[in-house]
Design an enzyme around this catalytic site. Structure first.
Site, PDB file in Angstrom:
ATOM      1  N   GLU A   1     -27.307   5.902   0.680  1.00 21.32           N
ATOM      2  CA  GLU A   1     -26.470   7.028   0.294  1.00 21.32           C
ATOM      3  C   GLU A   1     -27.275   7.945  -0.617  1.00 21.32           C
ATOM      4  OE1 GLU A   1     -24.545   9.099  -2.788  1.00 21.32           O
ATOM      5  OE2 GLU A   1     -25.023   7.014  -3.195  1.00 21.32           O
TER       6      GLU A   1
ATOM      7  N   ARG B   1       0.832  -1.221   0.000  1.00 23.33           N
ATOM      8  CA  ARG B   1       0.000   0.000   0.000  1.00 23.33           C
ATOM      9  C   ARG B   1       0.867   1.273   0.000  1.00 23.33           C
ATOM     10  NH1 ARG B   1      -3.497  -0.519   5.071  1.00 23.33           N
ATOM     11  NH2 ARG B   1      -1.588  -1.514   5.826  1.00 23.33           N
ATOM     12  N   GLU B   2       1.967   1.221  -0.743  1.00 20.10           N
ATOM     13  CA  GLU B   2       2.875   2.361  -0.772  1.00 20.10           C
ATOM     14  C   GLU B   2       2.199   3.619  -1.312  1.00 20.10           C
ATOM     15  OE1 GLU B   2       5.469  -1.355  -1.383  1.00 20.10           O
ATOM     16  OE2 GLU B   2       3.467  -0.653  -1.963  1.00 20.10           O
TER      17      GLU B   2
ATOM     18  N   HIS C   1     -17.655  10.502   2.789  1.00 20.88           N
ATOM     19  CA  HIS C   1     -16.441  10.217   2.039  1.00 20.88           C
ATOM     20  C   HIS C   1     -15.720  11.487   1.601  1.00 20.88           C
ATOM     21  CE1 HIS C   1     -18.450   6.289   1.768  1.00 20.88           C
ATOM     22  NE2 HIS C   1     -17.222   5.814   1.696  1.00 20.88           N
TER      23      HIS C   1
ATOM     24  N   ARG D   1      -8.424   4.096  -0.199  1.00 23.31           N
ATOM     25  CA  ARG D   1      -9.118   3.113   0.629  1.00 23.31           C
ATOM     26  C   ARG D   1      -8.812   1.705   0.131  1.00 23.31           C
ATOM     27  NH1 ARG D   1     -11.335   0.657   4.967  1.00 23.31           N
ATOM     28  NH2 ARG D   1     -13.441  -0.116   4.649  1.00 23.31           N
TER      29      ARG D   1
ATOM     30  N   SER E   1     -20.205   2.560  12.323  1.00 19.79           N
ATOM     31  CA  SER E   1     -18.839   2.747  12.795  1.00 19.79           C
ATOM     32  C   SER E   1     -18.579   4.199  13.174  1.00 19.79           C
ATOM     33  CB  SER E   1     -17.842   2.313  11.721  1.00 19.79           C
ATOM     34  OG  SER E   1     -18.001   3.085  10.550  1.00 19.79           O
TER      35      SER E   1
ATOM     36  N   CYS F   1     -22.911   6.954   5.323  1.00 18.88           N
ATOM     37  CA  CYS F   1     -22.179   5.702   5.524  1.00 18.88           C
ATOM     38  C   CYS F   1     -21.525   5.733   6.903  1.00 18.88           C
ATOM     39  CB  CYS F   1     -21.144   5.527   4.410  1.00 18.88           C
ATOM     40  SG  CYS F   1     -20.604   3.815   4.155  1.00 18.88           S
TER      41      CYS F   1
ATOM     42  N   TRP G   1     -17.842  -8.841  -1.030  1.00 17.52           N
ATOM     43  CA  TRP G   1     -16.572  -8.282  -0.587  1.00 17.52           C
ATOM     44  C   TRP G   1     -15.621  -9.375  -0.103  1.00 17.52           C
ATOM     45  CZ3 TRP G   1     -18.510  -3.322   2.371  1.00 17.52           C
ATOM     46  CH2 TRP G   1     -19.143  -2.488   1.443  1.00 17.52           C
TER      47      TRP G   1
ATOM     48  N   ASP H   1     -26.387  -4.756   7.272  1.00 18.64           N
ATOM     49  CA  ASP H   1     -25.959  -3.920   6.152  1.00 18.64           C
ATOM     50  C   ASP H   1     -25.837  -4.711   4.862  1.00 18.64           C
ATOM     51  OD1 ASP H   1     -25.790  -1.749   7.820  1.00 18.64           O
ATOM     52  OD2 ASP H   1     -23.632  -1.879   8.109  1.00 18.64           O
TER      53      ASP H   1
END
Length: 754
Positions: free
Chosen positions: A664, A21-22, A693, A514, A432, A725, A560, A598
């Site tokens: 959304e 994830r650089e 977002h 993300r 969350s 979200c 997912w 969800d």
């Protein structure tokens, strides 16, 4: 065979985030500081990652590698910048002077918004969990090529193939602000691509790829002659062109564009292994035989057999079914019992090379060993006791249609209104709360063994106490425990369910910076023990207000994850649903009266062809209802959906039969609610009034107006007030400030109702 392929082996596309994830890390550092040093690091990282993956591809014996130059966020956003159509509201952002392309800051503002301007809409890339930034067009949009930085990035070598979003797909994915048709601009966009091709030709580029996955969808036949004419014009500029489709049947593309002088067609033979009736062998068939979306090892014998049959018809090159951005970089370093069954990005590149050499009759001893290992892995997987659980299979056989239905909605509304005693326009969040550096540090300490499981648990309990206290201070009506213990809404549950495997470093890009680590469903799914009950009871014991139980739905748990390919998706969905049904029963026994399940991904898995959608929706809706229909009428079931085109799924939202659905809606100005009203939707709905977002605190007037707009379409007795979200990616200061705005808007709207 009279023709030779334009090349023998390649991959359709490559990831951009880096094995560790650089790009994410340097991108977020630049967003935080905006400094010249961090800009240079970001630019250097993008260059290095692009060069490294090209080297990896060529070192495996493939003879061409795709490239997009420096791409920091999303290919569709890159295309909007390339065509000079980033939104006008960001035109006051100056061109960046320094190591980044000139329009980078404007593109970042388009994706993320600014303090004063909202971001562009973001939605799913076809039926994947990758998101793109939706282009904003109008009838009077003027396209103006901005290719200087891109041209400087691209190396003119026979091994490098620039890849662009094709003109048809770009416009098919766009939205207009004035009711005009985006595809009216097809010829205008193609004209800019023609200018680009001329510039690429001058630089010695040997081949260009245009991605046209929109051609696998239900395309209006009246548009196809225009598509053909556009590509005839592009071909005339003298650069060999590959037109690539994926995620579905390439027949329409091949039939439309055959015989115009294309160098080749890229086709997905994994999603749609069917016929290509119009392919005459005049063009190279870039055969996507290695699965670019899933993680299972390729059956090399079967793949080679398919390639050999195709090569009898014309020139064939070996490739992946789609871009490798959808899979992790490598299985190396993972310690999984099922590792021998898997192939991630690097391994898939290797498989392409092995197959290409075999197709040419040039297999090495190492290649022959790979074929033997492929056979052994397939046999081992088929016979493994890890896959099948007779208790799960028996439970599925005992499911009846009655298990997928609740009492009538009108009865539920009445009973819930009496038992829950909530105010009009109740306020809540999606689940969350900020995953702070302290939370992430504690999780890392637990992984390293620096703290015990009990110490980690105690730290997360402290976070729950904080979240409950903050929500009560804000005056929210229905609370959540904040999910500090959850690394990800799917991964968290997968680590507690049998039949799932989790990786250590299996990151893929979801959007922008993300990244997620999709788990792998390899066997029958079951729940060995309760997963969330302790967290619910901890939170509920801290407040007199209602606390929602929080679960991830069965379709999202599939969408997912990397799913098993040896049984129907609907069967796997029902297995997950039964596990969730048991969890819901335990939450209710613990006192939960509101439970949110969800399903942000239910639109995501919708087949791209209309004729295939009803069958999917039957099993998807059935799985959700199997999970949620085992409760009494006084228990209120919520669900949440985000970042999809829900106007297409109004009937499905109703069919889920959730008492409240949060959707959304902030980025699209509540448009989905008009569709709900038109369909006579009569269940509870919570349209997001804050786009989480975008890293900005919404203005009070902005949220007031969104809520007022919602009230024109939704009965106030059915309307909830919530963000778009979850808040895990936000910081506490903006979270508190934004929720204060949200609560204030609800209080004002209630007063007006009275």
């Amino acid at each position: 065979m009279t023709n030779s392929p334009i090349f023998h082996s390649t991959v359709t596309g490559v990831p951009r985030i880096g094995p560790n994830r650089e790009l994410k890390k340097t991108l977020e550092a630049y967003w935080k500081t905006g400094s010249a040093d961090d800009a240079q690091k970001l630019s250097d990282t993008a260059y290095t990652l692009n060069a490294d993956i090209t080297e990896r591809i060529l070192s495996e014996g493939l003879d061409q590698a795709p490239t997009v130059g420096r791409s920091f966020y999303d290919a569709v956003l890159d295309t909007s910048a390339l065509l000079g159509v980033l939104p006008q509201r960001f035109s006051d952002i100056p061109d960046h002077e320094g190591p980044l392309p000139r329009h980078s800051d404007t593109a970042f503002a388009t994706a993320r918004g600014t303090a004063s301007q909202p971001a562009s809409a973001m939605t799913k890339w076809f039926d994947t969990n990758y998101h793109y930034i939706v282009p904003e067009l109008a009838a009077n949009t003027t396209f103006r090529l901005n290719a200087t930085d891109l041209l400087n990035d691209l190396a003119a070598t026979p091994q490098s193939r620039p890849v662009f979003v094709g003109p048809f797909t770009y416009l098919a994915l766009s939205r207009t602000s004035d009711g005009s048709q985006a595809l009216d601009h097809l010829e205008a966009v193609a004209q800019q691509y023609a200018v680009l091709l001329d510039a690429l030709k001058q630089r010695g580029i040997a081949c260009v790829q245009f991605d046209e996955p929109a051609l696998v969808t239900n395309v209006d036949p009246g548009l196809l002659p225009r598509v053909r004419a556009v590509y005839q014009e592009l071909v005339s500029h003298g650069v060999p062109l590959i037109v690539t489709t994926y995620f579905g049947d390439a027949t329409v593309c091949v039939e439309t564009l055959s015989g115009i002088g294309l160098a080749g067609f890229g086709v997905d033979l994994v999603t749609s292994p069917g016929a290509l009736p119009a392919w005459t062998g005049e063009e190279t068939l870039v055969a996507g035989i290695v699965d670019g979306r899933n993680v299972w090892r390729t059956n090399l014998d079967q793949a080679l057999g398919t390639l050999q049959k195709l090569s009898e018809r014309g020139p064939v090159a070996v490739s992946t079914s789609c871009s490798l951005l959808h899979v992790p970089y490598t299985i190396a370093g993972e310690d999984l019992a099922i590792s021998d069954w898997l192939a991630f990005g690097w391994e898939k590149i290797h498989e392409v090379g092995v197959l290409a050499r075999a197709l040419r009759g040039e297999s090495t001893e190492a290649d022959l060993a790979d074929f033997a290992a492929s056979r052994a892995a397939a046999a081992d997987r088929a016979a493994s006791p890890l896959i099948h659980n007779p208790h799960v299979q028996q439970a599925l056989r005992e499911v009846t249609e009655a298990d997928r239905h609740r009492e009538a909605a009108d009865l539920r509304k009445k009973v819930q209104a009496e038992t829950l005693n909530l105010p009009p326009l109740p306020t809540t969040t999606i689940g969350s709360f900020p995953q702070t550096p302290q939370i992430r540090q504690a999780r890392a300490q637990l992984r390293r063994g620096d703290i015990s499981a009990q110490q980690y648990h105690d730290a997360m309990v402290d976070e729950v106490k904080l979240v409950i206290a903050k929500q009560e201070e804000l005056g929210l009506d229905v609370l959540v425990h904040g999910e500090p213990e959850r690394n990800d809404m799917v991964q968290y549950f997968s680590e507690q369910l049998a039949g799932y495997a989790a990786t250590h470093n299996g990151w893929v890009q979801s959007y922008g910076s993300r990244c997620v680590r999709p788990p792998i469903i390899f066997g029958d799914v079951s729940r060995p023990a309760p997963m969330t009950v302790d967290w619910y009871t901890t939170a509920a014991g801290l407040t007199d207000k209602h606390v929602k139980g929080m679960l991830t739905g069965p379709i999202t748990m599939l969408a997912w994850s990397f799913v098993r390919d040896d049984q129907p998706l609907g069967t796997t969905a029902d297995q997950v649903a039964l596990a969730l049904r048991a969890e819901i029963a335990d939450l209710v026994a613990a006192g939960a009266q509101i439970i949110q399940v969800d399903e942000p991904a239910i639109r995501e898995l919708l087949p791209l062809r209309v004729e295939q959608q009803p069958a999917y929706l039957r099993w998807a809706v059935g799985a959700f209802r199997l999970a949620t229909s085992g409760v009494a009428p006084e228990v209120q079931i919520h669900t949440h959906m985000c970042y999809s085109e829900f106007n297409e799924l109004i009937d499905t939202v109703a069919d889920l039969d959730a008492d409240v659905t949060s959707i959304e809606a902030a980025r699209n100005g509540m448009q989905v609610l008009a569709a709900l009203k038109e369909e006579g939707y009569e269940l509870g709905v919570g349209p997001g009034v804050w786009d989480i977002h975008s890293p900005r605190v919404p203005a009070q007037q902005e949220v007031d107006e969104l809520l007022a707009s919602a009230l024109t379409s939704v009965d106030p007795h059915l309307l909830w007030v919530n963000p778009d979200c979850g808040l895990k990616t936000r910081g506490w200061p903006e979270t508190l400030a934004s929720l204060q705005v949200l609560v204030s808007a609800a209080i004002k709207a209630r007063a007006q109702l009275v």
